[in-house]
Design a protein around this motif. Structure first.
Motif, short mmCIF file in Angstrom:
data_model
loop_
_atom_site.label_atom_id
_atom_site.label_comp_id
_atom_site.label_asym_id
_atom_site.label_seq_id
_atom_site.Cartn_x
_atom_site.Cartn_y
_atom_site.Cartn_z
N THR A 203 0.82 -1.21 0.00
CA THR A 203 0.00 0.00 0.00
C THR A 203 0.85 1.26 0.00
OG1 THR A 203 -1.73 -1.12 1.24
CG2 THR A 203 -1.79 1.27 1.25
N GLU A 204 0.52 2.16 -0.91
CA GLU A 204 1.14 3.48 -0.93
C GLU A 204 0.13 4.43 -0.31
OE1 GLU A 204 3.97 4.75 -2.26
OE2 GLU A 204 4.79 3.08 -3.41
N LEU A 205 0.58 5.15 0.71
CA LEU A 205 -0.35 6.06 1.40
C LEU A 205 -1.03 7.03 0.45
CD1 LEU A 205 1.34 7.17 4.70
CD2 LEU A 205 -0.54 5.59 4.37
N GLU A 206 -0.24 7.53 -0.51
CA GLU A 206 -0.80 8.58 -1.35
C GLU A 206 -1.96 8.09 -2.22
OE1 GLU A 206 1.62 10.31 -4.75
OE2 GLU A 206 3.10 8.95 -3.92
N TYR A 207 -2.07 6.75 -2.42
CA TYR A 207 -3.18 6.23 -3.23
C TYR A 207 -4.28 5.57 -2.40
CZ TYR A 207 0.50 6.86 -6.68
OH TYR A 207 1.51 7.39 -7.45
N SER A 208 -4.19 5.69 -1.07
CA SER A 208 -5.18 5.03 -0.23
C SER A 208 -6.46 5.87 -0.15
CB SER A 208 -4.63 4.84 1.18
OG SER A 208 -3.52 3.98 1.14
N ASP A 209 -7.61 5.16 -0.09
CA ASP A 209 -8.86 5.91 0.02
C ASP A 209 -9.15 6.27 1.48
OD1 ASP A 209 -10.50 3.74 1.27
OD2 ASP A 209 -9.93 2.73 -0.59
N ASN A 210 -10.16 7.11 1.67
CA ASN A 210 -10.48 7.63 3.00
C ASN A 210 -10.78 6.54 4.02
OD1 ASN A 210 -10.26 9.96 1.64
ND2 ASN A 210 -12.26 10.76 2.20
N ASP A 211 -11.56 5.52 3.61
CA ASP A 211 -11.93 4.46 4.55
C ASP A 211 -10.71 3.67 4.99
OD1 ASP A 211 -14.56 5.11 4.66
OD2 ASP A 211 -15.18 3.67 3.11
N THR A 212 -9.82 3.40 4.03
CA THR A 212 -8.59 2.66 4.36
C THR A 212 -7.77 3.46 5.36
OG1 THR A 212 -8.61 1.83 2.09
CG2 THR A 212 -6.59 1.51 3.34
N LEU A 213 -7.62 4.75 5.10
CA LEU A 213 -6.83 5.59 6.00
C LEU A 213 -7.47 5.69 7.38
CD1 LEU A 213 -5.73 8.47 3.60
CD2 LEU A 213 -4.28 6.70 4.58
N LYS A 214 -8.80 5.81 7.37
CA LYS A 214 -9.53 5.93 8.64
C LYS A 214 -9.31 4.67 9.48
CE LYS A 214 -13.72 8.07 8.72
NZ LYS A 214 -15.13 8.11 8.36
N ASN A 215 -9.45 3.49 8.83
CA ASN A 215 -9.23 2.22 9.52
C ASN A 215 -7.81 2.09 10.02
OD1 ASN A 215 -11.64 0.83 9.67
ND2 ASN A 215 -11.52 0.24 7.51
N ALA A 216 -6.87 2.46 9.16
CA ALA A 216 -5.47 2.34 9.53
C ALA A 216 -5.18 3.20 10.75
CB ALA A 216 -4.59 2.76 8.35
N LEU A 217 -5.76 4.38 10.79
CA LEU A 217 -5.54 5.30 11.91
C LEU A 217 -6.18 4.76 13.18
CD1 LEU A 217 -4.10 8.05 12.13
CD2 LEU A 217 -6.32 9.13 11.94
N LYS A 218 -7.37 4.18 13.02
CA LYS A 218 -8.09 3.62 14.18
C LYS A 218 -7.33 2.42 14.76
CE LYS A 218 -12.28 1.66 14.41
NZ LYS A 218 -13.58 1.37 13.74
N ASN A 219 -6.78 1.60 13.86
CA ASN A 219 -6.11 0.36 14.28
C ASN A 219 -4.61 0.52 14.48
OD1 ASN A 219 -8.56 -1.00 14.11
ND2 ASN A 219 -8.29 -1.32 11.91
N ARG A 220 -4.13 1.72 14.56
CA ARG A 220 -2.68 1.89 14.69
C ARG A 220 -2.15 1.27 15.98
NH1 ARG A 220 -4.94 6.97 16.03
NH2 ARG A 220 -4.13 7.89 17.96
N GLN A 221 -0.92 0.77 15.89
CA GLN A 221 -0.34 0.11 17.07
C GLN A 221 1.09 0.54 17.27
OE1 GLN A 221 -0.70 -4.15 16.94
NE2 GLN A 221 -2.87 -4.02 16.42
#
Ligand SMILES: [Zn+2]
Length: 204
Positions: free
Chosen positions: A186-204
């Motif tokens: 995954t390249e951050l710059e091509y990620s959609d909003n939902d993916t980013l939102k999930n990634a931020l929520k699930n950060r560890q």
């Protein structure tokens, strides 16, 4: 080296551009009018004159009439300064900002650390980052590492964690990574909003 080779070499340095594409750009330019080439070269020069780099997050931004040293994110008093997201490049910052899922501060590292690398320090802004973290009166509570999900991204994540370990421990700053909600490659710059939102929520 003739003019075709010279220009090809320059285009090859552009992100994501290989030899063949670089050559295609050169042939494209050959077929345009002199006025087109003139306009292009003037715009490139103008870009360098009208853009400056924020002294806090190292993001490039258009100079305004006040010739401010901070970009509008760093200068905004309403930005949540308790979180700092470390990213590779300007285009990643723009994607995350546009997604609207993150409201904290940013720091652009300026690259990734290759897995085999001896002169790392000259390529990424690790010293600048340490300097920023040592600023007094900071309410920073968490650093979020947000790099691409790739061997280089993972390596950079580990490298930055290691480099910041002491400062973070001393100042009670938590270090987390965005990676868990993203799939490999995954390249951050091509990620959609939902993916980013999930990634931020699930950060560890
Ligand atoms: Zn800034």
């Amino acid at each position: 080296m003739d003019i075709i080779d010279k220009l090809t070499e320059i285009f090859k340095e552009f992100p994501g551009i290989g030899e063949r594409q670089a050559k295609r750009f050169v042939y494209f330019l050959m077929a345009r009018t002199p006025a087109y080439a003139q306009n292009l070269s003037e715009l490139v020069l103008e870009l360098k004159k009208e853009v400056t780099q924020c002294k806090e997050c190292f993001r490039f931004f258009l100079l305004n009439s006040k010739k401010e040293k901070l970009c509008e994110i760093c200068a905004n008093p309403n930005i949540d300064s308790s979180t700092l997201m470390i990213i590779e490049k300007d285009s990643d910052l723009e994607s995350i900002r546009k997604s609207g899922v993150y409201h904290g501060k940013y720091f652009i590292l300026g690259g990734l650390v290759p897995v085999v690398e001896k002169t790392t320090k000259s390529r990424v802004r690790i010293e600048e980052l340490k300097q920023r973290l040592s600023a007094p009166k900071s309410d920073l509570g968490e650093i979020i590492l947000a790099f691409s999900i790739s061997p280089q991204g993972d390596h950079t994540d580990q490298y930055v964690r290691e480099q910041l370990k002491d400062i973070a421990e001393k100042s009670g700053i938590k270090i987390s990574s965005l990676g868990k909600g993203l799939s490999t490659g995954t390249e951050l710059e091509y990620s959609d909003n939902d993916t980013l939102k999930n990634a931020l929520k699930n950060r560890q």
